[in-house]
Motif scaffolding. Sequence first.
Motif, PDB file in Angstrom:
ATOM      1  N   GLY A   1     -46.807  52.758 116.942  1.00  0.00           N
ATOM      2  CA  GLY A   1     -47.852  53.514 117.173  1.00  0.00           C
ATOM      3  C   GLY A   1     -47.865  54.985 116.702  1.00  0.00           C
ATOM      4  O   GLY A   1     -48.406  55.639 117.429  1.00  0.00           O
TER       5      GLY A   1
ATOM      6  N   GLU B   1     -44.890  43.864 102.521  1.00  0.00           N
ATOM      7  CA  GLU B   1     -46.284  43.763 102.996  1.00  0.00           C
ATOM      8  C   GLU B   1     -46.708  42.519 103.518  1.00  0.00           C
ATOM      9  O   GLU B   1     -47.256  42.485 104.585  1.00  0.00           O
ATOM     10  CB  GLU B   1     -47.271  44.139 101.735  1.00  0.00           C
ATOM     11  CG  GLU B   1     -48.641  44.410 101.931  1.00  0.00           C
ATOM     12  CD  GLU B   1     -49.386  44.519 100.768  1.00  0.00           C
ATOM     13  OE1 GLU B   1     -50.320  43.951 100.578  1.00  0.00           O
ATOM     14  OE2 GLU B   1     -48.696  45.400  99.775  1.00  0.00           O
TER      15      GLU B   1
ATOM     16  N   GLU C   1     -48.555  57.960 113.696  1.00  0.00           N
ATOM     17  CA  GLU C   1     -49.512  58.272 112.407  1.00  0.00           C
ATOM     18  C   GLU C   1     -48.310  58.556 111.289  1.00  0.00           C
ATOM     19  O   GLU C   1     -47.226  58.935 111.603  1.00  0.00           O
ATOM     20  CB  GLU C   1     -50.246  59.609 112.637  1.00  0.00           C
ATOM     21  CG  GLU C   1     -51.372  59.265 113.784  1.00  0.00           C
ATOM     22  CD  GLU C   1     -50.818  59.604 115.291  1.00  0.00           C
ATOM     23  OE1 GLU C   1     -49.760  60.476 115.321  1.00  0.00           O
ATOM     24  OE2 GLU C   1     -51.523  59.032 116.071  1.00  0.00           O
ATOM     25  N   ASP C   2     -48.845  58.385 110.140  1.00  0.00           N
ATOM     26  CA  ASP C   2     -48.179  58.359 108.904  1.00  0.00           C
ATOM     27  C   ASP C   2     -47.668  59.894 108.578  1.00  0.00           C
ATOM     28  O   ASP C   2     -46.601  60.263 108.259  1.00  0.00           O
ATOM     29  CB  ASP C   2     -48.996  57.855 107.592  1.00  0.00           C
ATOM     30  CG  ASP C   2     -48.678  56.430 107.277  1.00  0.00           C
ATOM     31  OD1 ASP C   2     -48.101  55.733 108.051  1.00  0.00           O
ATOM     32  OD2 ASP C   2     -49.831  55.944 106.594  1.00  0.00           O
TER      33      ASP C   2
ATOM     34  N   GLY D   1     -44.355  52.912 106.630  1.00  0.00           N
ATOM     35  CA  GLY D   1     -45.609  52.588 107.227  1.00  0.00           C
ATOM     36  C   GLY D   1     -45.872  51.381 108.382  1.00  0.00           C
ATOM     37  O   GLY D   1     -46.335  51.740 109.229  1.00  0.00           O
ATOM     38  N   GLN D   2     -45.110  50.507 107.921  1.00  0.00           N
ATOM     39  CA  GLN D   2     -45.156  49.384 108.855  1.00  0.00           C
ATOM     40  C   GLN D   2     -44.405  49.791 110.313  1.00  0.00           C
ATOM     41  O   GLN D   2     -44.728  49.221 111.294  1.00  0.00           O
ATOM     42  CB  GLN D   2     -44.272  48.359 108.387  1.00  0.00           C
ATOM     43  CG  GLN D   2     -44.366  46.993 108.980  1.00  0.00           C
ATOM     44  CD  GLN D   2     -45.776  46.374 109.507  1.00  0.00           C
ATOM     45  OE1 GLN D   2     -46.787  46.602 108.808  1.00  0.00           O
ATOM     46  NE2 GLN D   2     -46.094  45.861 110.773  1.00  0.00           N
TER      47      GLN D   2
ATOM     48  N   ARG E   1     -43.873  52.848 111.332  1.00  0.00           N
ATOM     49  CA  ARG E   1     -44.656  53.654 112.074  1.00  0.00           C
ATOM     50  C   ARG E   1     -45.985  52.721 112.825  1.00  0.00           C
ATOM     51  O   ARG E   1     -46.372  53.369 114.103  1.00  0.00           O
ATOM     52  CB  ARG E   1     -45.226  54.615 111.232  1.00  0.00           C
ATOM     53  CG  ARG E   1     -44.234  55.560 110.829  1.00  0.00           C
ATOM     54  CD  ARG E   1     -44.974  56.455 109.521  1.00  0.00           C
ATOM     55  NE  ARG E   1     -43.938  57.542 109.512  1.00  0.00           N
ATOM     56  CZ  ARG E   1     -43.867  58.860 109.834  1.00  0.00           C
ATOM     57  NH1 ARG E   1     -44.737  58.902 111.057  1.00  0.00           N
ATOM     58  NH2 ARG E   1     -42.972  59.706 109.579  1.00  0.00           N
ATOM     59  N   GLU E   2     -46.331  51.672 112.407  1.00  0.00           N
ATOM     60  CA  GLU E   2     -47.380  50.939 112.615  1.00  0.00           C
ATOM     61  C   GLU E   2     -47.091  50.355 114.130  1.00  0.00           C
ATOM     62  O   GLU E   2     -47.576  50.125 115.177  1.00  0.00           O
ATOM     63  CB  GLU E   2     -48.205  50.084 111.872  1.00  0.00           C
ATOM     64  CG  GLU E   2     -49.237  49.173 112.688  1.00  0.00           C
ATOM     65  CD  GLU E   2     -49.911  48.304 111.487  1.00  0.00           C
ATOM     66  OE1 GLU E   2     -50.264  47.220 111.954  1.00  0.00           O
ATOM     67  OE2 GLU E   2     -50.048  48.774 110.150  1.00  0.00           O
TER      68      GLU E   2
ATOM     69  N   SER F   1     -48.249  55.996 122.303  1.00  0.00           N
ATOM     70  CA  SER F   1     -49.857  56.276 122.155  1.00  0.00           C
ATOM     71  C   SER F   1     -50.761  55.530 122.648  1.00  0.00           C
ATOM     72  O   SER F   1     -51.905  55.774 122.894  1.00  0.00           O
ATOM     73  CB  SER F   1     -49.848  55.690 120.498  1.00  0.00           C
ATOM     74  OG  SER F   1     -49.858  54.544 120.201  1.00  0.00           O
TER      75      SER F   1
ATOM     76  N   ARG G   1     -44.815  41.789 106.797  1.00  0.00           N
ATOM     77  CA  ARG G   1     -44.995  42.741 107.895  1.00  0.00           C
ATOM     78  C   ARG G   1     -43.716  43.308 108.584  1.00  0.00           C
ATOM     79  O   ARG G   1     -43.871  43.734 109.589  1.00  0.00           O
ATOM     80  CB  ARG G   1     -45.921  42.223 109.090  1.00  0.00           C
ATOM     81  CG  ARG G   1     -47.358  41.896 108.567  1.00  0.00           C
ATOM     82  CD  ARG G   1     -48.572  41.531 109.240  1.00  0.00           C
ATOM     83  NE  ARG G   1     -48.628  42.364 110.637  1.00  0.00           N
ATOM     84  CZ  ARG G   1     -49.252  43.633 110.467  1.00  0.00           C
ATOM     85  NH1 ARG G   1     -49.919  43.879 109.316  1.00  0.00           N
ATOM     86  NH2 ARG G   1     -49.597  44.402 111.722  1.00  0.00           N
TER      87      ARG G   1
ATOM     88  N   ARG H   1     -45.252  51.720 123.699  1.00  0.00           N
ATOM     89  CA  ARG H   1     -45.577  52.690 122.595  1.00  0.00           C
ATOM     90  C   ARG H   1     -46.486  53.898 123.644  1.00  0.00           C
ATOM     91  O   ARG H   1     -47.223  53.652 124.355  1.00  0.00           O
ATOM     92  CB  ARG H   1     -46.689  51.945 121.979  1.00  0.00           C
ATOM     93  CG  ARG H   1     -46.180  50.948 120.914  1.00  0.00           C
ATOM     94  CD  ARG H   1     -46.822  50.533 119.997  1.00  0.00           C
ATOM     95  NE  ARG H   1     -48.304  50.695 120.002  1.00  0.00           N
ATOM     96  CZ  ARG H   1     -49.026  50.102 118.890  1.00  0.00           C
ATOM     97  NH1 ARG H   1     -48.729  49.805 117.786  1.00  0.00           N
ATOM     98  NH2 ARG H   1     -50.284  50.668 119.021  1.00  0.00           N
TER      99      ARG H   1
END
Length: 196
Positions: free
Chosen positions: A128, A101, A130-131, A121-122, A124-125, A176, A104, A174
């Motif tokens: 771009g 966390e 979604e979870d 989650g990181q 995925r971020e 997205s 990052r 990305r």
Amino acid sequence: EGDAEDPHDVWADRVHPEDLPRIMDLIRRQHTGELQRVYMEYRERHRDGHYMWISSLGSPIEWFPNGTPKRIIGTDTDITERKTNEDQMVRLSRRLELALEVSRIGLFEANLDTGELFWDGQVREIYGIEDDKTIGPTFWEEQLHPDDSAMARHRVARAVESRSSYISEFRIIRRSDNQVRIVRTQGRWYRDSVGT
């Protein structure tokens, strides 16, 4: 005639105070006939003062006419080592989560036999996504910048083939939002305890 000490009370005095209400409720429910089989894990104080973890399983083998247990047999097993290992694993997981966390850094895993992918989650971020969106087997390759695609795929393929590790830096586009991002990744081939 003096009152004989109840062995059950002596045992209860050794049970960790945080576990005692839960354990006594299970025992009460078994003694009333509500529960036929009781499995519980609890801490019990050893004679030298430290607590050990006990796994206890008990079942009635004889009943009174009213249906309540007359005789109960069971087993107690010292599971201290297993519980200690579980606690260490939880501590290590919490430390890893905090480190990830703060830094990052994201984690990914790919099962090469099944094609199953895990992106935290990181990651995925970074990409771009979604979870709750499923990641297809070609999603990563589709995100690679055309000028970096061959190199990035080659490094991963070489690590898989040689069952080794790799470090790579490449650009993605990305899907997205069409942003170009530079990703630095490090991976390692491994086989888990069940051979996958």
